[in-house]
Design an enzyme around this catalytic site. Structure first.
Site, PDB file in Angstrom:
ATOM      1  N   ASP A  92       1.091  -0.975  -0.215  1.00  0.00           N
ATOM      2  CA  ASP A  92      -0.457   0.323  -0.097  1.00  0.00           C
ATOM      3  C   ASP A  92       0.538   1.355  -0.107  1.00  0.00           C
ATOM      4  OD1 ASP A  92      -3.083   0.831   0.222  1.00  0.00           O
ATOM      5  OD2 ASP A  92      -1.630   1.483   1.356  1.00  0.00           O
ATOM      6  N   GLU A  93       0.725   2.419  -0.570  1.00  0.00           N
ATOM      7  CA  GLU A  93       1.115   3.914  -1.169  1.00  0.00           C
ATOM      8  C   GLU A  93       2.619   3.352  -1.385  1.00  0.00           C
ATOM      9  OE1 GLU A  93      -1.138   5.900  -0.858  1.00  0.00           O
ATOM     10  OE2 GLU A  93      -2.383   6.201  -0.066  1.00  0.00           O
ATOM     11  N   ALA A  94       2.272   2.499  -2.258  1.00  0.00           N
ATOM     12  CA  ALA A  94       3.777   2.430  -2.791  1.00  0.00           C
ATOM     13  C   ALA A  94       4.388   3.370  -3.192  1.00  0.00           C
ATOM     14  CB  ALA A  94       3.922   1.153  -4.404  1.00  0.00           C
ATOM     15  N   VAL A 124      -1.113  -1.008  -4.251  1.00  0.00           N
ATOM     16  CA  VAL A 124      -1.442   0.655  -4.808  1.00  0.00           C
ATOM     17  C   VAL A 124      -0.805   1.812  -4.275  1.00  0.00           C
ATOM     18  CG1 VAL A 124      -4.195   1.323  -3.862  1.00  0.00           C
ATOM     19  CG2 VAL A 124      -3.297  -1.375  -4.230  1.00  0.00           C
TER      20      VAL A 124
END
Length: 145
Positions: A92-94, A124
């Site tokens: 997440d929040e790559a 994502v």
């Protein structure tokens, strides 16, 4: 868009109905990963009892089901995930992971993912420009001819 809600429900379904699977949720900060686990726990609690399977561990960072599937959350980094196998990696929040951390993390987790034919990865992120971030670089490599 509700992307977090969609993939958290997918993770719950995947772990409850596929025995012996390991799901690893990684956020650019541990707090984000724990929030995602909160959503998964809430979804589990709202499931009708007729479709729930039993759990053996149920805490902020880990849910283990009676079918031997596990969902764990980590902060993105090379050391936190080392030693854990995974069938499904959720990142997440790559786009907000510092480049040096992202490089170390991918180097530590990629061999585990690539060792299985049925491993999956979900990446994502909200936008964070087009320069030097894991999300954009991965998207760019995937779409280059």
């Amino acid at each position: 868009m509700g992307k977090t809600t969609i993939y958290t429900v997918f993770i719950l379904w995947y772990a409850m109905y596929h025995p012996d699977k390991r799901v690893m949720i990684c956020g650019n900060q541990l707090g984000i990963a724990i929030e995602i686990m909160d959503i998964i726990r809430l979804a589990y609690e709202y499931c009708p009892s007729s479709i729930k399977i039993g759990v053996t561990t149920y805490n902020k960072q880990c849910i283990e089901f009676e079918n031997n599937s596990t969902i764990r959350c980590f902060a993105t980094g090379s050391s936190g995930t080392r030693g854990f196998s995974t069938n499904l990696l959720v990142l997440d929040e790559a786009a907000f992971i510092p480049k040096h951390v992202a490089d170390e993390f991918m180097a530590s987790v990629f061999p585990v993912l690539s060792s299985s034919k049925d491993s999956k990865a979900i990446m994502v992120s909200t936008p964070n420009g087009t320069y030097n971030n894991l999300f954009y670089d991965t998207w760019q490599q995937a779409t280059d001819p």
